[in-house]
Design a protein around this motif. Structure first.
Motif, PDB file in Angstrom:
ATOM      1  N   GLY A 267       0.819  -1.256  -0.121  1.00 34.31           N
ATOM      2  CA  GLY A 267       0.053  -0.100   0.120  1.00 34.31           C
ATOM      3  C   GLY A 267       0.902   1.302   0.145  1.00 34.31           C
ATOM      4  O   GLY A 267       1.981   1.098  -0.421  1.00 34.31           O
ATOM      5  N   ALA A 268       0.147   2.437   0.091  1.00 35.17           N
ATOM      6  CA  ALA A 268       0.880   3.687   0.249  1.00 35.17           C
ATOM      7  C   ALA A 268       1.871   3.766   1.478  1.00 35.17           C
ATOM      8  O   ALA A 268       1.864   2.918   2.581  1.00 35.17           O
ATOM      9  CB  ALA A 268      -0.078   4.758   0.444  1.00 35.17           C
ATOM     10  N   LEU A 269       3.142   4.029   1.151  1.00 27.71           N
ATOM     11  CA  LEU A 269       4.093   3.863   2.109  1.00 27.71           C
ATOM     12  C   LEU A 269       4.733   5.488   2.618  1.00 27.71           C
ATOM     13  O   LEU A 269       4.460   6.274   1.857  1.00 27.71           O
ATOM     14  CB  LEU A 269       5.541   3.498   1.434  1.00 27.71           C
ATOM     15  CG  LEU A 269       5.410   2.118   0.888  1.00 27.71           C
ATOM     16  CD1 LEU A 269       6.590   1.612   0.376  1.00 27.71           C
ATOM     17  CD2 LEU A 269       5.143   1.119   2.132  1.00 27.71           C
ATOM     18  N   LYS A 270       5.291   5.333   3.824  1.00 23.53           N
ATOM     19  CA  LYS A 270       5.961   6.625   4.334  1.00 23.53           C
ATOM     20  C   LYS A 270       7.380   6.239   4.797  1.00 23.53           C
ATOM     21  O   LYS A 270       7.580   4.920   4.977  1.00 23.53           O
ATOM     22  CB  LYS A 270       5.161   7.167   5.513  1.00 23.53           C
ATOM     23  CG  LYS A 270       5.092   6.115   6.604  1.00 23.53           C
ATOM     24  CD  LYS A 270       4.069   6.727   7.813  1.00 23.53           C
ATOM     25  CE  LYS A 270       3.996   6.046   8.878  1.00 23.53           C
ATOM     26  NZ  LYS A 270       3.282   6.927  10.135  1.00 23.53           N
ATOM     27  N   VAL A 271       8.027   6.998   4.827  1.00 27.03           N
ATOM     28  CA  VAL A 271       9.743   7.000   5.137  1.00 27.03           C
ATOM     29  C   VAL A 271       9.993   7.630   6.253  1.00 27.03           C
ATOM     30  O   VAL A 271       9.698   9.061   6.317  1.00 27.03           O
ATOM     31  CB  VAL A 271      10.456   7.346   3.961  1.00 27.03           C
ATOM     32  CG1 VAL A 271      12.052   6.791   4.238  1.00 27.03           C
ATOM     33  CG2 VAL A 271      10.046   6.631   2.611  1.00 27.03           C
ATOM     34  N   SER A 272      10.694   7.362   7.226  1.00 23.41           N
ATOM     35  CA  SER A 272      11.043   7.998   8.361  1.00 23.41           C
ATOM     36  C   SER A 272      12.640   7.671   8.923  1.00 23.41           C
ATOM     37  O   SER A 272      13.028   6.521   8.429  1.00 23.41           O
ATOM     38  CB  SER A 272      10.218   7.531   9.662  1.00 23.41           C
ATOM     39  OG  SER A 272      10.150   6.397  10.036  1.00 23.41           O
ATOM     40  N   SER A 273      13.069   8.412   9.660  1.00 21.40           N
ATOM     41  CA  SER A 273      14.596   8.169  10.069  1.00 21.40           C
ATOM     42  C   SER A 273      14.529   8.506  11.867  1.00 21.40           C
ATOM     43  O   SER A 273      13.867   9.928  11.761  1.00 21.40           O
ATOM     44  CB  SER A 273      15.557   8.991   9.527  1.00 21.40           C
ATOM     45  OG  SER A 273      16.859   8.831   9.890  1.00 21.40           O
ATOM     46  N   GLN A 274      14.716   7.998  12.361  1.00 17.54           N
ATOM     47  CA  GLN A 274      14.671   7.950  13.887  1.00 17.54           C
ATOM     48  C   GLN A 274      13.558   8.601  14.362  1.00 17.54           C
ATOM     49  O   GLN A 274      13.318   9.597  15.236  1.00 17.54           O
ATOM     50  CB  GLN A 274      16.054   8.913  14.611  1.00 17.54           C
ATOM     51  CG  GLN A 274      17.449   8.339  14.087  1.00 17.54           C
ATOM     52  CD  GLN A 274      18.414   9.191  14.515  1.00 17.54           C
ATOM     53  OE1 GLN A 274      18.195  10.799  14.691  1.00 17.54           O
ATOM     54  NE2 GLN A 274      19.580   8.908  14.919  1.00 17.54           N
ATOM     55  N   GLY A 275      12.433   7.927  13.804  1.00 12.50           N
ATOM     56  CA  GLY A 275      10.905   8.253  13.940  1.00 12.50           C
ATOM     57  C   GLY A 275      10.333   9.725  13.552  1.00 12.50           C
ATOM     58  O   GLY A 275       9.328   9.886  13.591  1.00 12.50           O
ATOM     59  N   ALA A 276      11.466  10.436  12.854  1.00 11.59           N
ATOM     60  CA  ALA A 276      10.878  11.552  12.246  1.00 11.59           C
ATOM     61  C   ALA A 276      10.442  11.258  10.775  1.00 11.59           C
ATOM     62  O   ALA A 276      11.269  10.745   9.910  1.00 11.59           O
ATOM     63  CB  ALA A 276      12.192  12.650  12.158  1.00 11.59           C
TER      64      ALA A 276
END
Length: 490
Positions: A267-276
């Motif tokens: 499905g649609a994705l989101k990307v984060s780094s260290q929770g941000a």
């Protein structure tokens, strides 16, 4: 022999294209070479100064006076020709130091546009004695951060926000503003619209160790065009210019990551780094979502997850990321699988030469079920009826295995012939792979490329893979798709 009283002047050339309609006009260094003269009759102070990296010249001596005036002209222009810009009258006492900054867009020469070239005259002595435990900065806005040129402000990575500054001017606080000497990243933000093409709505710059010295004042000059896709002198940059001292540090914009969703059944994705969050709303096969991160040799660990919060891929390591560079991050495989076809990501830097403007490609195999021997990219000719596929396959990039990138770092020429049918012009894109022990070709129609592209193979090999070709000469890396989004067919 007594030379008499002396003051000092230096010159910084921060001019850029400034084209409202086309941010990616090819850079022509000769267009930005400038001369600076003082007084009447004109005394030459600086000649042939380019914009960008070589654009900061050291102090030169001048005779102090009460009504000094400085003018900016194209290199080699006669002193009798109209100046591109002039300063007001400046008073310089003995020993004083003045910084001249050429700012604005060359596309607006001779107009009343807000970004028409200007020559700012700033007195370094105005900083005064900076306390030994402080760093002070005076923001000079010479950049296009947003299309309508709203005021912009400077931020630090520790949360300080400096007051807004009118475009193409200097902060009216001549003593500068105090910021922590430990500041590791400076960010420029437009006060209303978001800079392009960042998720964070800020243009970030990572400072090298020791860039800021306690007890020193700095002009922080933001310049360039944040819409520009090429890593050249016209791209966004930040100049740290020490007040009263020679030298400067030119910082390129922090790296931009273009996230491309090629994960089957995801499905649609989101990307984060260290929770941000870094990028959100990644849709399968859609134009990339763009995020910016700090530059550095350590890189970043990224997490890909669904809107529900379910993690699809965790702790993907980007590796070192360079300022001024752009990277494609492809997430591929098949959702819910493990092993060879499980979710994975890989990163591809933009390595095309900044001045490359022709049809050239690199080939990225993001099809996890493709033949183990690899897949080649090429094109077919056009048949005599101008709408059917011809018989001749031309190989451009051979045998690229899954997760790999094919083609030289500067790309391979892609001279696919153009055909025309009822729906318009097109080219026959083709791939070659091993099927049943034999090498076979598949093809599909698509709009012919005319600029550097990253060509991404995606989907399922058995049911028919598709492609997306990402145009690296626009800021969003817009994806060209096959005609009608059809799959490659034999």
């Amino acid at each position: 022999m007594d030379a008499g009283p002396i003051a000092y002047v230096r010159f910084v050339n921060a001019l850029y294209e400034g084209n409202f309609d086309d941010a990616n006009t090819p850079w022509d260094a000769a267009r930005y070479r400038m001369d600076v003269q003082a007084g009447t009759p004109a005394q030459s102070l600086f000649t042939g100064v380019e914009s960008g990296e070589p654009g900061v010249k050291d102090f030169v001596p001048v005779t102090p006076g009460a009504d000094l005036q400085f003018s900016l002209r194209k290199a080699g222009a006669s002193a009798t020709e109209p100046a591109l810009a002039t300063t007001g009258k400046v008073s310089l006492a003995e020993g004083e130091r003045l910084t001249l900054l050429a700012v604005g867009g060359m596309a607006s020469v001779g107009t009343s546009e807000v970004n028409a070239p200007k020559l700012l005259a700033l007195k370094d002595d105005a900083f005064g004695a900076v306390p030994p435990d402080e760093v002070r900065v005076r923001h000079v806005t010479a950049d296009q951060v947003i299309a309508d040129f709203f005021p912009r402000l400077l931020k630090t990575d520790s949360g300080e926000e400096l007051p807004e500054v009118t475009p193409f001017t200097a902060d009216p606080e001549v003593k500068g503003r105090a910021i922590p000497a430990t500041t590791g990243r400076l960010l420029v933000r437009g006060s209303i619209d978001a800079p392009e093409p960042s998720q964070s709505a800020e243009v970030g710059y990572t400072l090298p160790s020791g860039a800021l010295v306690k007890g020193q004042g700095y002009y922080v000059l933001s310049s360039g065009d944040d819409r520009r896709a090429m890593n050249d002198a016209g791209a966004s940059s930040l100049l740290l210019i020490p007040a009263g001292k020679g030298g400067a540090v030119r910082l390129k914009r922090d790296p931009l990551l273009y996230f491309f969703h090629a994960l089957i059944d995801g499905g649609a994705l989101k990307v984060s780094s260290q929770g941000a969050p870094i990028a959100t709303g990644l849709g399968y096969g859609n134009d990339p979502a763009v995020g910016d991160v700090a530059a550095g040799t350590a890189g970043h660990a990224l997490t890909f997850s669904l809107a529900s919060g379910t993690t699809v891929l965790d702790a993907f390591q980007t590796g070192p990321l360079e300022a001024g560079r752009r990277y494609l991050v492809v997430v591929s495989g098949r959702s819910g699988q493990t092993g060879a076809e499980g979710p994975r990501a890989f990163i591809v830097p933009d390595t095309f030469a900044p001045d490359a403007q022709d049809a050239r490609v690199r080939f990225i195999n993001a099809c996890s079920s493709s033949p183990a021997q690899g897949v080649g990219l090429g094109f077919f000719d056009v048949a005599g009826d101008n709408s059917s596929r011809g018989p001749t396959y031309t190989s451009v990039i051979p045998d690229v295995t899954y997760g790999a990138v094919g083609g030289s770092v500067e790309g391979e020429g892609f001279p696919a012939p153009m055909g025309t049918d009822a729906t318009g012009s097109y080219a026959w894109y083709a791939i070659r792979g091993q099927e049943g022990g034999a090498s076979t070709e598949r093809s599909v129609k698509g709009t012919r490329i005319t600029r550097p592209h990253l060509f991404v193979l995606m989907g399922d090999w058995t049911t028919g893979p598709k492609f997306r070709a990402l145009n690296l000469r626009n800021n969003s890396w817009t994806a060209l798709t096959p005609r009608g989004d059809e799959a490659f067919k034999p």
